[in-house]
Design a protein around this motif. Structure first.
Motif, PDB file in Angstrom:
ATOM      1  N   UNK A 293       0.811  -1.219   0.000  1.00 20.55           N
ATOM      2  CA  UNK A 293       0.000   0.000   0.000  1.00 20.55           C
ATOM      3  C   UNK A 293       0.847   1.274   0.000  1.00 20.55           C
ATOM      4  N   UNK A 294       2.195   1.116  -0.053  1.00 19.70           N
ATOM      5  CA  UNK A 294       3.038   2.296  -0.291  1.00 19.70           C
ATOM      6  C   UNK A 294       3.312   2.431  -1.792  1.00 19.70           C
ATOM      7  N   UNK A 295       2.666   1.572  -2.590  1.00 18.39           N
ATOM      8  CA  UNK A 295       2.811   1.634  -4.040  1.00 18.39           C
ATOM      9  C   UNK A 295       3.938   0.769  -4.583  1.00 18.39           C
ATOM     10  N   UNK A 296       4.824   0.293  -3.704  1.00 20.37           N
ATOM     11  CA  UNK A 296       5.980  -0.491  -4.160  1.00 20.37           C
ATOM     12  C   UNK A 296       5.697  -1.989  -4.211  1.00 20.37           C
ATOM     13  N   UNK A 297       6.576  -2.676  -4.938  1.00 25.10           N
ATOM     14  CA  UNK A 297       6.490  -4.132  -5.013  1.00 25.10           C
ATOM     15  C   UNK A 297       7.579  -4.750  -4.137  1.00 25.10           C
ATOM     16  N   UNK A 298       7.220  -5.815  -3.436  1.00 22.32           N
ATOM     17  CA  UNK A 298       8.173  -6.536  -2.588  1.00 22.32           C
ATOM     18  C   UNK A 298       7.968  -8.029  -2.819  1.00 22.32           C
ATOM     19  N   UNK A 299       9.014  -8.805  -2.558  1.00 20.76           N
ATOM     20  CA  UNK A 299       8.885 -10.257  -2.731  1.00 20.76           C
ATOM     21  C   UNK A 299       9.446 -10.983  -1.515  1.00 20.76           C
ATOM     22  N   UNK A 300       8.698 -11.977  -1.079  1.00 22.77           N
ATOM     23  CA  UNK A 300       9.115 -12.818   0.056  1.00 22.77           C
ATOM     24  C   UNK A 300       8.930 -14.282  -0.319  1.00 22.77           C
ATOM     25  N   UNK A 301       9.576 -15.153   0.420  1.00 20.08           N
ATOM     26  CA  UNK A 301       9.253 -16.577   0.284  1.00 20.08           C
ATOM     27  C   UNK A 301       7.747 -16.702   0.501  1.00 20.08           C
ATOM     28  N   UNK A 302       7.099 -17.581  -0.282  1.00 22.12           N
ATOM     29  CA  UNK A 302       5.638 -17.631  -0.180  1.00 22.12           C
ATOM     30  C   UNK A 302       5.165 -18.361   1.066  1.00 22.12           C
ATOM     31  N   UNK A 303       5.912 -19.381   1.476  1.00 24.62           N
ATOM     32  CA  UNK A 303       5.423 -20.187   2.604  1.00 24.62           C
ATOM     33  C   UNK A 303       5.708 -19.484   3.929  1.00 24.62           C
ATOM     34  N   UNK A 304       4.674 -19.381   4.742  1.00 23.55           N
ATOM     35  CA  UNK A 304       4.814 -18.800   6.069  1.00 23.55           C
ATOM     36  C   UNK A 304       5.878 -19.579   6.839  1.00 23.55           C
ATOM     37  N   UNK A 305       6.655 -18.887   7.651  1.00 21.72           N
ATOM     38  CA  UNK A 305       7.724 -19.574   8.390  1.00 21.72           C
ATOM     39  C   UNK A 305       7.180 -20.331   9.604  1.00 21.72           C
ATOM     40  N   UNK A 306       5.882 -20.177   9.869  1.00 20.22           N
ATOM     41  CA  UNK A 306       5.285 -20.864  11.021  1.00 20.22           C
ATOM     42  C   UNK A 306       4.756 -22.242  10.628  1.00 20.22           C
ATOM     43  N   UNK A 307       3.721 -22.261   9.764  1.00 20.29           N
ATOM     44  CA  UNK A 307       3.187 -23.535   9.294  1.00 20.29           C
ATOM     45  C   UNK A 307       2.905 -23.415   7.807  1.00 20.29           C
TER      46      UNK A 307
END
Lengths: 390, 105
Positions: free
Chosen positions: B36-50
């Motif tokens: 919502x700041x207009x930028x694109x970001x990328x993370x590993x898709x799988x949650x680190x919890x489960x």
């Protein structure tokens, strides 16, 4: 001698109980840069998370032992029964003693296991593992723990009978219609439901409605109560939980806080869920470090059974009317609770995806969508959250 | 190595796109978020919890909240911001070049 140093070397927080409340307080203190000594005490050893116990019969540690060492946290495993009441303004005692399983009170109750600690969960897992295929398992009580364990035991191949005095257990928590629907779902998932109270337990049987049923493993899941033993020993004010004010301070005490399941805010029902315990911990950390306390969020918890992810937001005991949301196949997707003034105060949902997030935000903002929006399954979570804003 | 994800406009603000490892050749599935700041970001898709897909999560500002148990992660740094996650998510570099998303894998 450096004065500031000598003060910080005396500063100390002793936390009794290392469930999610005690652990979160430890983590929050570290994150907030607390420089005093942190002593986290729990005879159960390395702190673990409770939700996986009834869902997967598994002990999951919050953090490896090295994490505590790295952050200078002292983990103590001796039982702390009568901790000293702190006197100095930078010494704190925090009671995070959690809850304990309520005892079954019928004849032969000693033959039933309880499922409350990791040791108990692991014992039950071993018994299921060693048992023959389709081993008859009796579960007494169909609350959250009983229902989740019924699902876990089915998955382990057991033949499960769930005994409940009600055909809509948890109605006050889930809303009547959702409670009835979820209880009925046990049958569709191969669990035998006996809607009658158990009146007697033996080494290999239970008696309900005058009938004797064989069981190789009997588990009682008849609720939990605040564990206030330590607080009572210290002469603190206890009434269905250690009574605290909005800053988690124990009534009548300056340096003693209580958080999590063991605590109850004056004039509020005792909060018994995982996230509420974390809110308590964050507030306690702010009090200890002299920072502004974060706001408390609306209640939320989840429960997993038979592949259904159940979530509840808010508090159904405050609701005087209900609105249901049915999916296209006529399945019950969600139940919303409104108070007498028509405000949205509670919701329960199955596999709701982002619906719970939208509802938490709506309830935190005190906004109620229209009855039509709530009932209409085509109004998605984002639309619902936005509908509230306009 | 860079993977061409396609036009940036396919991800409206506040939404995310799952980039399957079998398409990108990356070591894992990656979620690209239009914050919502207009930028694109990328993370590993799988949650680190489960096991849960962060691409299905709720984006609030520059954070994403896991759909399952509400662990939240900073989209800029991958930092686990609240329980039940205690492990940070891996971040990936994503850029918009001439309206096209380029993901550094």
């Amino acid at each position: 001698m450096d004065n500031s140093n000598s003060i910080s070397s005396m500063a100390r927080v002793q936390i009794v109980g290392a469930g999610v409340a005690g652990f979160t307080l430890t983590r929050e203190l570290i994150q907030r840069g607390y420089r005093g000594e942190i002593v986290l005490c729990d005879p159960q050893g390395l702190p673990y998370d409770r939700p996986p116990l009834s869902k997967a019969l598994r002990r999951e540690y919050f953090m490896p032992a090295s994490w505590y060492a790295e952050h200078g946290v002292q983990l103590r495993t001796e039982a702390i029964n009568d901790p000293a009441l702190p006197e100095a303004a930078d010494e704190w005692l925090v009671l995070a003693t959690g809850s304990r399983a309520k005892k079954l009170t019928v004849p032969g109750a000693e033959h039933a296991l309880s499922l409350h600690t990791a040791d108990e969960a692991e014992l039950i897992a071993r018994r299921l593992d060693q048992g023959m295929f389709a081993m008859p398992v009796a579960i007494i009580g169909a609350g959250l723990v009983g229902a989740e364990f019924a699902s876990a035991a089915r998955q382990a191949g057991a033949q499960v009978t769930l005994y409940s005095a009600s055909s809509a257990p948890l109605a006050r928590v889930l809303g009547e219609e959702m409670a009835r629907e979820l209880h009925a779902a046990h049958r569709r998932n191969g669990v035998t439901c006996v809607d009658a109270a158990v009146t007697e337990v033996g080494p290999d049987y239970v008696v309900a409605a005058g009938q004797r049923h064989e069981a190789a493993l009997i588990v009682a899941a008849v609720g939990a109560e605040a564990d206030t033993t330590v607080a009572e020993g210290l002469g603190l004010v206890v009434d269905d939980g250690i009574l605290v004010d909005d800053a988690q301070r124990v009534i009548g005490q300056q340096q003693v806080l209580a958080i999590g399941d063991a605590a109850r805010r004056v004039d509020h029902p005792r909060a018994v869920h995982w996230e509420a315990a974390m809110d308590d911990a964050a507030i306690a950390a702010a009090v200890i470090t002299g920072q502004p306390a974060p706001s408390r969020k609306v209640d939320w918890f989840w429960s997993d059974r038979h592949d259904a992810h159940v979530e509840v937001v808010g508090d159904f005991t405050r609701a005087s009317s209900h609105i249901s949301r049915l999916g296209r196949r006529g399945n019950l997707e969600a139940v919303f609770g409104l108070d007498s003034a028509g405000n949205l105060v509670a919701a329960s949902m199955v596999d709701g995806g982002l619906l719970s997030k939208a509802l938490r935000r709506l309830m935190d903002a005190g906004v109620t969508p229209t009855a039509e929006q709530l009932a209409d399954p085509s109004v998605g979570p984002r639309e619902l959250a936005k509908a509230g804003r306009s | 190595m860079s993977y061409q994800v396609g036009p940036a406009e396919q991800i409206p603000e506040g939404e995310a796109l799952l980039v399957d490892s079998s398409d990108s050749g990356a070591a894992e599935d990656i979620a690209i978020f239009h914050a919502e700041d207009g930028n694109f970001y990328a993370l590993q898709d799988e949650c680190t919890h489960e096991t849960a897909s962060l691409a299905d999560g709720w984006i609030d500002g520059t954070e994403v909240e896991c759909p399952l148990h509400s662990a939240s992660f900073c989209l800029k740094t991958g930092k686990a911001l609240c329980m039940p996650a205690t492990v940070d998510a891996r971040t990936y570099k994503v850029e918009v070049v001439d309206g096209q998303l380029e993901l550094d894998i």
